[in-house]
Write a protein that holds these residues in place. Structure first.
Motif, PDB file in Angstrom:
ATOM      1  N   UNK A 176      23.874  19.949  44.898  1.00 22.19           N
ATOM      2  CA  UNK A 176      23.703  20.656  43.515  1.00 22.19           C
ATOM      3  C   UNK A 176      24.873  21.378  43.231  1.00 22.19           C
ATOM      4  N   UNK A 177      24.886  21.866  41.972  1.00 19.07           N
ATOM      5  CA  UNK A 177      26.144  22.608  41.834  1.00 19.07           C
ATOM      6  C   UNK A 177      26.018  24.023  41.464  1.00 19.07           C
ATOM      7  N   UNK A 224      28.495  26.744  43.575  1.00 11.78           N
ATOM      8  CA  UNK A 224      29.041  28.058  43.029  1.00 11.78           C
ATOM      9  C   UNK A 224      27.921  28.924  43.191  1.00 11.78           C
ATOM     10  N   UNK A 225      28.124  30.451  43.166  1.00  9.01           N
ATOM     11  CA  UNK A 225      27.107  31.376  43.233  1.00  9.01           C
ATOM     12  C   UNK A 225      26.594  31.747  41.798  1.00  9.01           C
ATOM     13  N   UNK A 226      26.515  30.883  40.836  1.00 11.63           N
ATOM     14  CA  UNK A 226      25.928  31.380  39.449  1.00 11.63           C
ATOM     15  C   UNK A 226      25.575  30.037  38.717  1.00 11.63           C
ATOM     16  N   UNK A 227      25.046  30.223  37.528  1.00  9.02           N
ATOM     17  CA  UNK A 227      24.764  29.118  36.773  1.00  9.02           C
ATOM     18  C   UNK A 227      25.860  28.835  35.738  1.00  9.02           C
ATOM     19  N   UNK A 228      26.548  27.686  35.798  1.00 10.80           N
ATOM     20  CA  UNK A 228      27.571  27.623  35.084  1.00 10.80           C
ATOM     21  C   UNK A 228      27.422  27.620  33.454  1.00 10.80           C
ATOM     22  N   UNK A 264      36.578  29.063  35.246  1.00  9.63           N
ATOM     23  CA  UNK A 264      37.392  29.408  36.280  1.00  9.63           C
ATOM     24  C   UNK A 264      37.343  30.699  37.183  1.00  9.63           C
ATOM     25  N   UNK A 265      36.586  31.711  36.723  1.00 11.13           N
ATOM     26  CA  UNK A 265      36.209  32.909  37.202  1.00 11.13           C
ATOM     27  C   UNK A 265      34.781  32.911  38.021  1.00 11.13           C
ATOM     28  N   UNK A 266      34.120  31.819  37.825  1.00 10.77           N
ATOM     29  CA  UNK A 266      32.655  31.897  38.345  1.00 10.77           C
ATOM     30  C   UNK A 266      32.728  32.023  40.022  1.00 10.77           C
TER      31      UNK A 266
END
Length: 242
Positions: free
Chosen positions: A14-15, A20-24, A77-79
């Motif tokens: 999953x993404x 990543x440690x957030x929801x895009x 790009x800062x996520x």
């Protein structure tokens, strides 16, 4: 056996809240907090997530104070993206794993993040909602628009279970590893076999399902392991890819 015919490990991710440690989507819409709030409120009304994103994205980019495509990309790009997860992805690739993504985000968001960190080419396939840039504006569309017969509650636009089966059928692999966190990651987890591995992020919906002890959780026959950070994943990969 030649190197090209050797079976490898198939790793599917999953993404959002996994790689990543957030929801895009939420992260992007925080460029305009009032729109991000609307996104959350509308999704609580039972609307399919991607449809709410499509509507809110149009508002986000509307004049006179609409954000630009460049601002969206810079924001993405800062996520938060842990170094542990980054090293884990590189380690799996270096050890010959085939890596794929199954996500309810979109092509633009995922590609923007992965390319920023030099990881885009580490994935052989990315299945997610479609994205197109036209006249400098980002537009998103569902991955799928046809009804499907999923029995695990997948939304109309993406049944991760059916998609992972397609990937499995087309690949030569010795085992499958799936990483996820959410309710929509349960369906692909049910498609794995004994000897495969499901890596479940703690503190989120998938963990609650797996630890419920009910008949639904029993659909998963693969080995289940839990993780809370990218550093945990890296440690697991050090064992899986010695």
């Amino acid at each position: 056996m030649t190197a090209s015919s050797q079976k490898c490990t198939l790793v599917c991710y999953d993404f959002d809240w996994t790689i990543v440690d957030e929801d895009t989507d939420n992260w992007m819409f925080l460029l305009r907090p009032n729109i991000e709030k609307e996104l959350r409120e509308e999704s609580k009304k039972g609307r399919t997530w991607v449809n709410v994103v499509i509507d809110c994205l149009q508002k986000l980019q509307s004049e006179p104070e609409g954000v630009t495509l460049e601002q969206i990309a810079e924001r993405l790009q800062t996520i938060p993206f842990s170094t542990g997860m980054q090293f884990g992805i590189r380690r799996a690739k270096d050890h010959g794993a085939q890596q794929c993504i199954l996500s309810d985000a979109n092509q633009f968001s995922i590609a923007t993040v992965l390319k920023h960190y030099g990881l885009y080419e580490h994935f052989s396939k990315i299945i997610t909602n479609r994205a197109d840039v036209s006249e400098g504006k980002l537009k998103v569309a569902p991955w799928n628009t046809e009804p499907h017969a999923c029995e695990n509650g997948c939304t109309y636009n993406l049944c991760k279970g059916s998609e992972i089966l397609k990937i499995i059928d087309r690949s030569r692999h010795s085992r499958v590893v799936y990483l996820g966190d959410g309710r929509n990651d349960f369906c692909p987890a049910t498609k794995l076999q004994k000897g495969d591995i499901v890596l479940v992020r703690t503190g989120r919906a998938l963990e609650r399902i797996m630890k419920s002890g009910d008949a639904e959780a029993a659909k998963v026959v693969a080995d289940v392991r839990y993780w809370s950070s990218g550093e945990d994943v890296l440690k697991i990969y050090e064992d899986l890819f010695p």
